[in-house]
Design a protein around this motif. Structure first.
Motif, PDB file in Angstrom:
ATOM      1  N   VAL A  54      37.526  31.534  41.763  1.00  0.00           N
ATOM      2  CA  VAL A  54      38.617  31.793  40.835  1.00  0.00           C
ATOM      3  C   VAL A  54      39.759  32.464  41.603  1.00  0.00           C
ATOM      4  O   VAL A  54      39.566  33.525  42.199  1.00  0.00           O
ATOM      5  N   LEU A  55      40.907  31.827  41.611  1.00  0.00           N
ATOM      6  CA  LEU A  55      42.077  32.412  42.260  1.00  0.00           C
ATOM      7  C   LEU A  55      42.811  33.312  41.281  1.00  0.00           C
ATOM      8  O   LEU A  55      43.181  32.890  40.185  1.00  0.00           O
ATOM      9  N   LEU A  56      43.039  34.550  41.668  1.00  0.00           N
ATOM     10  CA  LEU A  56      43.889  35.459  40.900  1.00  0.00           C
ATOM     11  C   LEU A  56      45.285  35.341  41.498  1.00  0.00           C
ATOM     12  O   LEU A  56      45.563  35.878  42.576  1.00  0.00           O
ATOM     13  N   MET A 104      38.703  40.988  33.179  1.00  0.00           N
ATOM     14  CA  MET A 104      38.175  40.671  34.508  1.00  0.00           C
ATOM     15  C   MET A 104      36.764  41.244  34.695  1.00  0.00           C
ATOM     16  O   MET A 104      35.896  40.589  35.279  1.00  0.00           O
ATOM     17  N   ARG A 105      36.522  42.431  34.204  1.00  0.00           N
ATOM     18  CA  ARG A 105      35.155  42.984  34.294  1.00  0.00           C
ATOM     19  C   ARG A 105      34.174  42.145  33.481  1.00  0.00           C
ATOM     20  O   ARG A 105      33.013  41.990  33.850  1.00  0.00           O
ATOM     21  N   ASP A 110      30.640  38.253  41.121  1.00  0.00           N
ATOM     22  CA  ASP A 110      29.662  38.711  42.113  1.00  0.00           C
ATOM     23  C   ASP A 110      30.350  39.172  43.391  1.00  0.00           C
ATOM     24  O   ASP A 110      29.866  40.058  44.082  1.00  0.00           O
ATOM     25  N   LEU A 111      31.497  38.535  43.702  1.00  0.00           N
ATOM     26  CA  LEU A 111      32.203  38.820  44.944  1.00  0.00           C
ATOM     27  C   LEU A 111      33.704  38.746  44.677  1.00  0.00           C
ATOM     28  O   LEU A 111      34.173  37.827  44.005  1.00  0.00           O
ATOM     29  N   LEU A 129      38.404  45.159  39.385  1.00  0.00           N
ATOM     30  CA  LEU A 129      37.780  43.958  38.826  1.00  0.00           C
ATOM     31  C   LEU A 129      36.305  44.177  38.506  1.00  0.00           C
ATOM     32  O   LEU A 129      35.711  43.427  37.731  1.00  0.00           O
ATOM     33  N   GLY A 130      35.696  45.172  39.156  1.00  0.00           N
ATOM     34  CA  GLY A 130      34.288  45.473  38.890  1.00  0.00           C
ATOM     35  C   GLY A 130      33.312  44.519  39.535  1.00  0.00           C
ATOM     36  O   GLY A 130      32.158  44.401  39.076  1.00  0.00           O
ATOM     37  N   ALA A 131      33.711  43.829  40.615  1.00  0.00           N
ATOM     38  CA  ALA A 131      32.803  42.907  41.293  1.00  0.00           C
ATOM     39  C   ALA A 131      31.680  43.662  41.996  1.00  0.00           C
ATOM     40  O   ALA A 131      31.846  44.812  42.408  1.00  0.00           O
TER      41      ALA A 131
END
Length: 365
Positions: A54-56, A104-105, A110-111, A129-131
């Protein structure tokens, strides 16, 4: 010393992270800057073949990447955020950002990988983001991520981002040059602006975000005239803010040329460049796009740009370099500290050099 102690002591893990199902990649800037990360994204896709990437990014990313073959599965548009998607002094909407980071969280990345800059603003953004795992670049004033590399300004951009993804087990790609797919929609959009013609197309791009790195408009005009006499149909491209500059090139030419400033979207620009036999340009986004789709280019480079953005091949890329370090107006050495003037640092590159390189490329195609 704290920065360097941390650099020595940090965990420098480079293994592939197991069970990664969703990856966030932060790069919320321009088309030309996006081109630089394509080899890293392709390698990331091969290594994490089953993960969603996923591109932010910005709104144009979503439009440009829709229905285009790319290593990106989805684009999430970043709201205005100072130092990431906007200038550092941009006033933020805290309620909008609160809702964005909550969403986003909820994505449960995962990464998360920071391919944006040195991290002063981007790293705090990424951590929100909480990754489970974060990776990216770090300047001395940036907060650390789980896996990070020190940011060095004098490094080629393409190699820089390949090294970042190597932190999560991605091997260096065999082909390091960016590749961008051209779609039928790109071509159709460009044909609506520049209809097909029996003459071959040559594009001139006299603009650049940094005025010091612009080759003079009069020299672009002279190149345009020389190539038009070889049978080329000349188009002059630029953004809406570069209309005065593109108009100056067209007005100084003796041969016909079409001014396209402000008329091209990222897609129609890509389609137009794909139809061109050659692009003559300052070191800018269009020059990088042309290289990524296989269009020949003559590039005007200041010496520091050659370090960070030099084309890796000479088959269809002819970079011409100015080594001028002193301001033409005040003789100040601008290598480490700028002055108040905006006089060109690349004007010393001669018109004859550019015309010779352009003719060589045209004759080979």
């Amino acid at each position: 010393m704290e920065y360097y102690d941390s650099l020595r002591d940090r965990q420098n893990a480079t293994d592939v992270i197991p069970d990664v199902k969703k990856i966030a990649v932060l790069r919320a800037d321009t088309l030309g800057d996006f081109i630089f990360i394509l080899p890293a994204l392709e390698a990331l896709r091969r290594t994490y073949a089953n993960a969603e990437i996923v591109l932010l990014g910005r709104g144009w990313h979503a439009t440009f990447l829709e229905n285009r073959p790319a290593p990106i599965d989805r684009v999430i548009v970043v709201p205005p955020y100072a130092g990431v998607s906007e200038e550092t002094e941009f006033p933020e909407n805290q309620n909008e950002l609160k809702q964005f980071f909550a969403a986003m969280r909820a994505e449960h990345f995962d990464l998360a990988i920071q391919l944006h800059d040195g991290g002063r603003y981007a790293n705090p953004f990424l951590l929100k983001l909480g990754a489970q795992t974060s990776a990216g670049l770090k300047t001395p004033d940036a907060v650390p991520l789980d896996r990070w590399l020190p940011y060095s300004a004098l490094q080629h951009e393409i190699i820089r981002y390949q090294e970042v993804v190597s932190l999560v087990g991605v091997p260096k790609p065999v082909d390091s040059w960016p590749r961008l797919a051209v779609t039928q929609a790109d071509l159709d959009a460009s044909l609506a602006i520049v209809p097909a013609h029996q003459q071959f197309l040559v594009a001139l791009h006299p603009g650049a975000s940094e005025p010091r790195q612009r080759w003079p408009a009069a020299k672009f005009a002279a190149v345009g005239d020389a190539l038009a006499r070889l049978g080329a149909r000349i188009v002059v491209i630029g953004t809406q803010t570069e209309k005065e500059l593109t108009a100056s090139v067209v007005q100084q030419m003796h041969m016909p040329a079409q001014d396209l400033a402000g008329q091209l979207s990222p897609g129609s620009l890509t389609g137009l460049l794909a139809r061109c036999r050659l692009l003559v340009s300052n070191e800018t986004g269009p020059q990088r796009v042309a290289g990524a789709i296989g269009t020949a280019t003559v590039g005007i480079y200041w010496c520091l740009n050659m370090i960070t953005a030099m084309p890796l091949s000479r088959l269809q890329q002819r970079p011409l370099v100015s080594w001028q370090l002193h301001c033409p107006a005040c003789d100040h050495n601008v290598l480490y500290e700028t002055c108040k003037h905006s006089d060109s640092l690349v004007a010393s590159i001669s018109t004859a050099e550019v015309i010779t390189a352009a003719r060589e490329l045209i004759s080979q195609i």
